[in-house]
Write a protein that holds these residues in place. Structure first.
Motif, PDB file in Angstrom:
ATOM      1  N   ARG A 152       0.831  -1.211   0.000  1.00 15.25           N
ATOM      2  CA  ARG A 152       0.000   0.000   0.000  1.00 15.25           C
ATOM      3  C   ARG A 152       0.870   1.267   0.000  1.00 15.25           C
ATOM      4  NH1 ARG A 152      -5.454  -0.570   1.639  1.00 15.25           N
ATOM      5  NH2 ARG A 152      -5.891  -2.784   1.680  1.00 15.25           N
ATOM      6  N   VAL A 153       1.972   1.217   0.727  1.00 15.87           N
ATOM      7  CA  VAL A 153       2.896   2.359   0.711  1.00 15.87           C
ATOM      8  C   VAL A 153       3.427   2.559  -0.711  1.00 15.87           C
ATOM      9  CG1 VAL A 153       5.073   3.319   1.584  1.00 15.87           C
ATOM     10  CG2 VAL A 153       3.586   2.001   3.124  1.00 15.87           C
ATOM     11  N   ALA A 154       3.789   1.445  -1.343  1.00 10.45           N
ATOM     12  CA  ALA A 154       4.318   1.533  -2.719  1.00 10.45           C
ATOM     13  C   ALA A 154       3.253   2.099  -3.669  1.00 10.45           C
ATOM     14  CB  ALA A 154       4.787   0.157  -3.187  1.00 10.45           C
ATOM     15  N   ILE A 155       1.998   1.748  -3.415  1.00 15.03           N
ATOM     16  CA  ILE A 155       0.906   2.266  -4.257  1.00 15.03           C
ATOM     17  C   ILE A 155       0.731   3.774  -4.009  1.00 15.03           C
ATOM     18  CG2 ILE A 155      -1.588   2.150  -4.692  1.00 15.03           C
ATOM     19  CD1 ILE A 155      -1.332  -0.932  -4.052  1.00 15.03           C
ATOM     20  N   LEU A 167       1.364   1.329 -13.404  1.00 11.07           N
ATOM     21  CA  LEU A 167       1.846   0.124 -14.064  1.00 11.07           C
ATOM     22  C   LEU A 167       2.343  -0.832 -12.987  1.00 11.07           C
ATOM     23  CD1 LEU A 167       2.386  -1.097 -16.844  1.00 11.07           C
ATOM     24  CD2 LEU A 167       4.481   0.240 -16.953  1.00 11.07           C
ATOM     25  N   ALA A 168       1.652  -1.961 -12.848  1.00 11.02           N
ATOM     26  CA  ALA A 168       1.960  -2.881 -11.742  1.00 11.02           C
ATOM     27  C   ALA A 168       2.422  -4.223 -12.292  1.00 11.02           C
ATOM     28  CB  ALA A 168       0.706  -3.074 -10.885  1.00 11.02           C
ATOM     29  N   ASP A 169       3.597  -4.680 -11.872  1.00  9.51           N
ATOM     30  CA  ASP A 169       4.150  -5.958 -12.321  1.00  9.51           C
ATOM     31  C   ASP A 169       4.011  -6.981 -11.203  1.00  9.51           C
ATOM     32  OD1 ASP A 169       5.388  -7.909 -13.795  1.00  9.51           O
ATOM     33  OD2 ASP A 169       7.381  -7.021 -13.730  1.00  9.51           O
ATOM     34  N   GLU A 170       3.115  -7.928 -11.361  1.00 11.42           N
ATOM     35  CA  GLU A 170       2.846  -8.961 -10.348  1.00 11.42           C
ATOM     36  C   GLU A 170       2.715  -8.340  -8.957  1.00 11.42           C
ATOM     37  OE1 GLU A 170       2.289 -12.062 -11.128  1.00 11.42           O
ATOM     38  OE2 GLU A 170       3.391 -12.522 -12.960  1.00 11.42           O
ATOM     39  N   PRO A 171       1.781  -7.384  -8.793  1.00 16.57           N
ATOM     40  CA  PRO A 171       1.732  -6.637  -7.524  1.00 16.57           C
ATOM     41  C   PRO A 171       1.325  -7.470  -6.326  1.00 16.57           C
ATOM     42  CG  PRO A 171      -0.201  -6.142  -8.862  1.00 16.57           C
ATOM     43  CD  PRO A 171       0.722  -6.960  -9.725  1.00 16.57           C
ATOM     44  N   THR A 172       0.751  -8.662  -6.578  1.00 13.13           N
ATOM     45  CA  THR A 172       0.346  -9.509  -5.455  1.00 13.13           C
ATOM     46  C   THR A 172       1.225 -10.756  -5.356  1.00 13.13           C
ATOM     47  OG1 THR A 172      -1.265 -10.659  -6.833  1.00 13.13           O
ATOM     48  CG2 THR A 172      -2.061  -8.730  -5.625  1.00 13.13           C
ATOM     49  N   GLY A 173       2.305 -10.767  -6.135  1.00 11.65           N
ATOM     50  CA  GLY A 173       3.147 -11.961  -6.224  1.00 11.65           C
ATOM     51  C   GLY A 173       3.789 -12.370  -4.911  1.00 11.65           C
ATOM     52  N   ALA A 174       3.974 -11.410  -3.999  1.00 11.44           N
ATOM     53  CA  ALA A 174       4.641 -11.730  -2.733  1.00 11.44           C
ATOM     54  C   ALA A 174       3.652 -11.782  -1.564  1.00 11.44           C
ATOM     55  CB  ALA A 174       5.719 -10.681  -2.444  1.00 11.44           C
ATOM     56  N   LYS A 181      -6.196 -10.140  -2.128  1.00 14.44           N
ATOM     57  CA  LYS A 181      -7.563  -9.665  -2.381  1.00 14.44           C
ATOM     58  C   LYS A 181      -7.693  -8.209  -1.979  1.00 14.44           C
ATOM     59  CE  LYS A 181     -10.495 -13.680  -1.916  1.00 14.44           C
ATOM     60  NZ  LYS A 181     -11.001 -14.504  -0.826  1.00 14.44           N
ATOM     61  N   GLU A 182      -7.123  -7.859  -0.827  1.00 13.81           N
ATOM     62  CA  GLU A 182      -7.248  -6.483  -0.333  1.00 13.81           C
ATOM     63  C   GLU A 182      -6.548  -5.495  -1.273  1.00 13.81           C
ATOM     64  OE1 GLU A 182      -7.390  -8.143   4.226  1.00 13.81           O
ATOM     65  OE2 GLU A 182      -5.873  -6.614   3.728  1.00 13.81           O
ATOM     66  N   VAL A 183      -5.366  -5.885  -1.740  1.00 10.75           N
ATOM     67  CA  VAL A 183      -4.634  -4.997  -2.657  1.00 10.75           C
ATOM     68  C   VAL A 183      -5.402  -4.853  -3.979  1.00 10.75           C
ATOM     69  CG1 VAL A 183      -2.529  -4.838  -4.068  1.00 10.75           C
ATOM     70  CG2 VAL A 183      -2.359  -5.278  -1.612  1.00 10.75           C
ATOM     71  N   LEU A 184      -5.988  -5.952  -4.443  1.00 13.05           N
ATOM     72  CA  LEU A 184      -6.750  -5.890  -5.696  1.00 13.05           C
ATOM     73  C   LEU A 184      -8.020  -5.057  -5.522  1.00 13.05           C
ATOM     74  CD1 LEU A 184      -6.134  -9.567  -6.813  1.00 13.05           C
ATOM     75  CD2 LEU A 184      -5.263  -7.518  -7.943  1.00 13.05           C
ATOM     76  N   GLU A 185      -8.636  -5.131  -4.341  1.00  9.69           N
ATOM     77  CA  GLU A 185      -9.791  -4.270  -4.042  1.00  9.69           C
ATOM     78  C   GLU A 185      -9.373  -2.801  -4.104  1.00  9.69           C
ATOM     79  OE1 GLU A 185     -13.032  -4.620  -3.747  1.00  9.69           O
ATOM     80  OE2 GLU A 185     -12.684  -6.707  -4.305  1.00  9.69           O
ATOM     81  N   LEU A 186      -8.191  -2.524  -3.572  1.00  9.64           N
ATOM     82  CA  LEU A 186      -7.676  -1.146  -3.605  1.00  9.64           C
ATOM     83  C   LEU A 186      -7.506  -0.676  -5.059  1.00  9.64           C
ATOM     84  CD1 LEU A 186      -6.505   1.414  -2.308  1.00  9.64           C
ATOM     85  CD2 LEU A 186      -4.331   0.209  -2.043  1.00  9.64           C
ATOM     86  N   PHE A 187      -6.975  -1.553  -5.912  1.00 12.61           N
ATOM     87  CA  PHE A 187      -6.855  -1.191  -7.337  1.00 12.61           C
ATOM     88  C   PHE A 187      -8.228  -0.858  -7.923  1.00 12.61           C
ATOM     89  CE2 PHE A 187      -2.661  -3.637  -7.852  1.00 12.61           C
ATOM     90  CZ  PHE A 187      -1.927  -2.479  -7.884  1.00 12.61           C
ATOM     91  N   LYS A 188      -9.236  -1.666  -7.557  1.00 13.85           N
ATOM     92  CA  LYS A 188     -10.590  -1.402  -8.086  1.00 13.85           C
ATOM     93  C   LYS A 188     -11.090  -0.037  -7.614  1.00 13.85           C
ATOM     94  CE  LYS A 188     -12.054  -6.204  -8.346  1.00 13.85           C
ATOM     95  NZ  LYS A 188     -12.953  -7.198  -7.735  1.00 13.85           N
ATOM     96  N   GLU A 189     -10.836   0.278  -6.344  1.00 15.98           N
ATOM     97  CA  GLU A 189     -11.235   1.604  -5.822  1.00 15.98           C
ATOM     98  C   GLU A 189     -10.521   2.719  -6.579  1.00 15.98           C
ATOM     99  OE1 GLU A 189     -10.580   2.090  -1.560  1.00 15.98           O
ATOM    100  OE2 GLU A 189     -11.395   0.060  -1.271  1.00 15.98           O
ATOM    101  N   LEU A 190      -9.234   2.516  -6.838  1.00 17.91           N
ATOM    102  CA  LEU A 190      -8.462   3.549  -7.548  1.00 17.91           C
ATOM    103  C   LEU A 190      -8.996   3.725  -8.966  1.00 17.91           C
ATOM    104  CD1 LEU A 190      -4.875   2.613  -6.306  1.00 17.91           C
ATOM    105  CD2 LEU A 190      -6.254   4.578  -5.602  1.00 17.91           C
ATOM    106  N   LYS A 191      -9.390   2.616  -9.563  1.00 14.76           N
ATOM    107  CA  LYS A 191     -10.005   2.693 -10.889  1.00 14.76           C
ATOM    108  C   LYS A 191     -11.307   3.508 -10.817  1.00 14.76           C
ATOM    109  CE  LYS A 191     -13.296   1.118 -13.572  1.00 14.76           C
ATOM    110  NZ  LYS A 191     -13.112   0.995 -15.002  1.00 14.76           N
ATOM    111  N   GLU A 192     -12.117   3.229  -9.791  1.00 16.70           N
ATOM    112  CA  GLU A 192     -13.386   3.969  -9.644  1.00 16.70           C
ATOM    113  C   GLU A 192     -13.128   5.469  -9.494  1.00 16.70           C
ATOM    114  OE1 GLU A 192     -16.259   2.787 -10.256  1.00 16.70           O
ATOM    115  OE2 GLU A 192     -15.398   0.777 -10.504  1.00 16.70           O
ATOM    116  N   LYS A 193     -11.967   5.816  -8.930  1.00 16.23           N
ATOM    117  CA  LYS A 193     -11.634   7.231  -8.749  1.00 16.23           C
ATOM    118  C   LYS A 193     -11.031   7.847 -10.008  1.00 16.23           C
ATOM    119  CE  LYS A 193     -11.217   7.724  -3.797  1.00 16.23           C
ATOM    120  NZ  LYS A 193     -11.438   6.432  -3.093  1.00 16.23           N
ATOM    121  N   GLY A 194     -10.921   7.031 -11.077  1.00 15.36           N
ATOM    122  CA  GLY A 194     -10.502   7.601 -12.353  1.00 15.36           C
ATOM    123  C   GLY A 194      -9.083   7.255 -12.784  1.00 15.36           C
TER     124      GLY A 194
END
Ligand SMILES: Nc1ncnc2c1ncn2[C@@H]1O[C@H](COP(=O)(O)OP(=O)(O)OP(=O)(O)O)[C@@H](O)[C@H]1O
Ligand SMILES: [Mg+2]
Length: 223
Positions: A152-155, A167-174, A181-194
């Motif tokens: 999340r800090v990196a995001i 641009l995210a390269d295997e952001p959940t790989g580790a 799931k939580e990080v991917l939910e955050l991506f969805k929220e960021l998408k909703e924000k444009g």
């Protein structure tokens, strides 16, 4: 016409000794502003090579690439670096935070490097850290955080300079599956924000979180 990424007929080869390894083959890829796109492909298919092109980290052999209205194909390395800094926010599998700096210092860094005033950089960093749910962790060092929190800090750091694309390269790989799931939910929220997000992965279920999956196999894209 409002494609933020517009890649047409791009080829990319690597020189190995006297031989050429043709990795990306006549790639066509359009991403609209505000889309969340997954690029899915097996190991060795050319994902990182494509990411390096999209992220302005490498030149292409031929074809055209327009990023946020800017013609990338003809730029030299210095100009490419300038465009990269302005337009791309990177998120990596292993976070790439600076261990000796606090959370807030890590997020301020891209702005300080550009010469943004310290006070403004701090305000913007706090705003983005709140956005990713880490407003209470500003003074922590990266090793005092969980993997998901570090990502999340990196995001937040990727967002702080308001890039044209994330641009995210295997952001959940580790990450474990719950934290992923939580990080991917955050991506969805960021998408909703444009925000426009391009996420690279070899994992089907991760790729499914995007609006659209672009498959790359042996350097070819099948839309
Ligand atoms: N700098 C380089 N020099 C020469 N060949 C390279 C270089 N980088 C990648 N390759 C080759 O290009 C092909 C595609 O590599 P790439 O790293 O893009 O795959 P990938 O899809 O990201 O794989 P992975 O899922 O394992 O990360 C591979 O055959 C690889 O060996
Ligand atoms: Mg790769």
């Amino acid at each position: 016409m409002n494609n933020i990424i517009d890649i047409s007929d791009v080829n990319k080869s690597y020189d190995i000794g006297n031989e050429k390894l043709h990795v990306l083959k006549d790639i066509n890829l359009k991403v609209k502003k505000g889309e969340f796109v997954s690029i899915l492909g097996p190991s060795g298919s050319g994902k990182s090579t494509l990411m390096n092109i999209i992220g302005c980290m490498d030149n292409l052999d031929d074809g055209s690439y327009i990023l946020d209205g800017k013609d990338i194909a003809s730029l030299d390395d210095n100009s490419l670096a300038l465009v990269r800094n302005e337009k791309v926010g990177f998120i990596f599998q292993k976070y790439h935070l600076i261990p000796k700096y606090s959370v807030i210092q890590n997020v301020m860094m891209p702005l300080l490097i550009r010469g943004v005033d310290r006070k403004i950089a701090k305000e913007k960093a706090i705003e983005k850290l709140r956005l990713v749910g880490l407003g209470e962790r500003l003074k922590h060092k990266p090793n005092e955080l969980s993997g998901g929190q570090q990502q999340r800090v990196a995001i937040a750091r990727a967002l702080v300079s308001n890039p044209a694309i994330l641009l995210a390269d295997e952001p959940t790989g580790a990450l474990d599956s719950q934290t992923s799931k939580e990080v991917l939910e955050l991506f969805k929220e960021l998408k909703e924000k444009g925000n426009t997000i391009v996420m690279i992965t070899h994992d089907n279920s991760v790729a499914n979180c995007g609006d659209r999956i672009i498959k790359i196999i042996d350097g070819n894209i099948s839309n």
